[in-house]
Design an enzyme around this catalytic site. Structure first.
Site, mmCIF file in Angstrom:
data_model
loop_
_atom_site.group_PDB
_atom_site.id
_atom_site.type_symbol
_atom_site.label_atom_id
_atom_site.label_comp_id
_atom_site.label_asym_id
_atom_site.label_seq_id
_atom_site.Cartn_x
_atom_site.Cartn_y
_atom_site.Cartn_z
ATOM 1 N N HIS A 189 -26.436 16.569 -24.168
ATOM 2 C CA HIS A 189 -27.316 15.418 -23.977
ATOM 3 C C HIS A 189 -26.974 14.306 -24.967
ATOM 4 C CE1 HIS A 189 -29.562 17.181 -20.891
ATOM 5 N NE2 HIS A 189 -30.247 18.051 -21.610
ATOM 6 N N GLU A 429 -14.280 16.769 5.222
ATOM 7 C CA GLU A 429 -13.681 17.406 4.043
ATOM 8 C C GLU A 429 -13.248 18.844 4.339
ATOM 9 O OE1 GLU A 429 -16.472 17.406 0.786
ATOM 10 O OE2 GLU A 429 -18.152 17.901 2.072
ATOM 11 N N ASP A 453 -12.130 18.299 -1.336
ATOM 12 C CA ASP A 453 -12.275 19.552 -0.600
ATOM 13 C C ASP A 453 -11.267 19.644 0.532
ATOM 14 O OD1 ASP A 453 -14.233 21.156 -1.863
ATOM 15 O OD2 ASP A 453 -15.693 19.605 -1.383
ATOM 16 N N CYS A 500 -13.767 8.997 -0.065
ATOM 17 C CA CYS A 500 -14.567 9.067 -1.295
ATOM 18 C C CYS A 500 -14.103 10.148 -2.255
ATOM 19 C CB CYS A 500 -16.044 9.242 -0.976
ATOM 20 S SG CYS A 500 -16.420 10.829 -0.217
HETATM 21 C C1 PEP Z 1 -14.701 15.612 -1.873
HETATM 22 O O1 PEP Z 1 -14.729 16.811 -1.578
HETATM 23 O O2 PEP Z 1 -13.676 14.919 -1.856
HETATM 24 C C2 PEP Z 1 -15.943 14.931 -2.307
HETATM 25 C C3 PEP Z 1 -15.993 13.632 -2.480
HETATM 26 O O3 PEP Z 1 -17.025 15.710 -2.556
HETATM 27 P P1 PEP Z 1 -17.189 16.573 -3.912
HETATM 28 O O4 PEP Z 1 -16.052 16.191 -4.844
HETATM 29 O O5 PEP Z 1 -18.521 16.230 -4.469
HETATM 30 O O6 PEP Z 1 -17.089 17.964 -3.412
HETATM 31 MG MG MG Z 2 -16.609 17.799 -1.306
#
Ligand code: PEP
Ligand code: MG
Length: 539
Positions: A189, A429, A453, A500
């Site tokens: 923290h 993903e 993923d 993302c």
């Molecule tokens: C991904 O799998 O690319 C993703 C953006 O989700 P996370 O990294 O939270 O699993």
């Molecule tokens: Mg993911």
């Protein structure tokens, strides 16, 4: 010259005089007392004072930093108000005739060791340290020990064994060049607060903290993770240069705030941020993110005993949405499981990455999922909200989600609670989702490709396993083919597609992503301006 290696908490280079900070240590002696009333009074007064102080820290942190960070102090307040704790201290004083300081110490230690030894529950184990922190505070009050860090008017590099969250929250960042500690971890923290306050910080330097370092010249190099004491002139000059380069590049990037994310030939892509807290939303806004492409909501559920209520979730989603308004915010529903373990719900799994994670867990716990959907829909009345679902592998899952969404909408209409109609998206993903993206596209408003993923499931390589060369394979042809297929299917069905995962910030692929028509890149907040700079330099 002394050199110590440490871990970087908040990037930066600080050069200046060192000030040693030592926590005033209370003396804890066991004494037999006769006046139990007096000792009880001393304990209760000290406890009240500690609660008042924590309440002040909580308010101040909420003002200076955020509501979430302030929760550290309200949690400490709650520990102090535990009836078990009060009962144990009273018993130590009344039955065992111990003095107040020792009674608090004993009661605190008993509870802390109980927390520390609970099996397979790191959350509870971590509470042991919190308990020791709060009992220490009460003992210092009993002994009238002042524990505020007093700083000289000229800013200094503060060097200590370790810093507590309370100590960091009480600092005025303009009086501190850097925080350096012998112990500590990047995700404590105290470190989270240092980052939030933008204070350059290094932990885990292993340095033997000694008063002899007071007033000597220190360099906290929180880019390469080094702490130097009395560096030779040549090295010191090198550090000044490095500091200048760091500050210049930060300033240069800040010049890009308010500019467009487009190539020289005018090709545009939306540049969004990935976040997991309200604080990060504020940072994303300051870094000129064009929206939030991924709000990882599962972080609201981790490290706590009970799930956040609808009201608590609503307040956090609303705060993020209002911070970014009118820019879009895509909230991803709970993605617990795998590396974000939740054994209380899934039990011990042989293969958690292939187990009950993401949407599977939400659909298995409809009550919890329903609460989250209600909170997100309620927040949608305060700005521009999208919802997306993790770990999708089939059309049936999307259909089930749609039914639950319809129920939530119907309820809210009945209860006359306002909401807008958020756009509904799915994460691509898994290879399965990419391969059926043509069918999925007909059911949703947008796609977001989670390359982290997608990579681990396509290559059958655990993203957590440092021994596997996932990093070298991120540009694997199979992954690029799945991305391309997803983009084609999205556009064929006239829906936009974002990326993302971490690959979104990989500048080696940016031109390729633009070429195949990716509509949005959603990246960590720290990568926004540097990626914009890169895109603006491309033809
Ligand atoms: C991904 O799998 O690319 C993703 C953006 O989700 P996370 O990294 O939270 O699993
Ligand atoms: Mg993911």
């Amino acid at each position: 010259m002394i050199t110590a290696k440490g871990q970087c908490v908040q990037k930066g280079i600080a050069i200046g005089k060192i000030l040693i900070y030592r926590k005033p240590k209370p003396r804890i002696l066991s004494e037999k007392i006769t006046d139990t009333e007096e000792q009880l009074r001393a304990y209760r007064d000290a406890k009240e004072e500690a609660i008042r102080e924590l309440s002040y820290m909580s308010e101040m942190t909420e003002d200076k930093i955020s509501k979430e960070q302030a929760m550290i102090f309200s949690a400490h307040m709650m520990l102090l108000q535990e009836p078990d704790f009060d009962h144990a201290v009273t018993e130590e004083i009344v039955q065992r005739h111990h003095n107040a300081s020792y009674a608090v110490y004993r009661a605190g230690e008993d509870l802390a060791s109980f927390f520390a030894t609970v099996k397979d529950n790191p959350y509870i184990n971590e509470r042991a340290a919190d308990f020791r922190d709060v009992t220490d505070r009460v003992i210092r009050k009993i002994q009238h020990i002042d524990d505020e860090i007093r700083l000289p008017s000229d800013p200094v590099i503060l060097l200590s064994d370790d810093f507590s969250a309370q100590e960091v929250a009480g600092l005025n960042p303009s009086q501190v060049l850097a925080l350096v500690s012998a112990k500590g971890s990047v995700n404590s923290h105290a470190s989270i607060l240092a980052r939030s306050l933008g204070i350059t910080a290094l932990v885990d330097t292993g340095i033997a903290v000694s008063e002899k370092y007071n007033d000597r010249t220190g360099v906290a190099d929180a880019i390469d993770g080094r702490f130097l004491i009395d560096p030779e002139e040549e090295l010191l000059q090198e550090m000044y240069e490095k500091q200048k380069t760091f500050l210049d590049s930060r300033k240069e990037l800040e010049q890009l705030i308010g500019t467009k994310t487009e190539t020289k030939s005018g090709k545009r892509v939306s540049l969004f941020a990935n976040i997991s807290s309200v604080l990060e939303a504020k940072m994303a806004q300051r870094s000129d993110a064009e929206g939030i492409g991924l709000f990882r909501s599962e972080y609201l559920f981790l490290n706590r005993q009970n799930d956040p209520s609808e009201e608590e979730q609503f307040r956090i989603y609303k705060a993020v949405v209002e911070t970014m308004n009118p820019k879009p915010v895509v909230i991803r529903t709970l993605d617990l499981g795998a590396d974000k373990q939740d054994q209380s719900r899934t039990g011990k799994e042989e293969n958690p990455a292939l187990g009950v994670r993401g949407i599977r867990l939400s659909l298995d716990h409809p009550g919890m999922f329903h609460t989250q959907l209600r909170a997100i829909f309620r927040a949608s009345a305060f700005g521009n909200v999208g919802i997306m679902f993790p770990m999708i592998v089939s059309k049936e899952e999307v259909e089930k989600i749609r039914t639950m969404i319809d129920d939530v909408k119907e309820e809210l209409v009945k209860e006359q609670i306002p909401f807008t109609d958020p756009k509904i998206g799915v994460m691509i993903e898994t290879p399965a989702a990419a391969l059926i993206s043509d069918e999925l596209a007909g059911l949703v408003d947008f796609f977001s490709i989670g390359t982290n993923d997608l990579t681990q499931y396509t290559l059958a390589m655990d993203r957590q396993n440092a021994a596997l060369p996932v990093r070298q394979n991120v540009h694997h042809e199979a992954i690029l083919k799945l991305i391309e297929l997803t983009v084609q299917n999205a556009h064929k069905n006239k829906i936009p597609v974002a990326i993302c995962g971490e690959l979104a910030a990989d500048s080696a692929l940016t031109s390729y992503f633009l070429k195949i028509g990716v509509d949005e890149l959603s990246v960590p907040v720290s990568a926004i301006l540097s990626l914009r700079k890169w895109i603006r330099s491309q033809d």
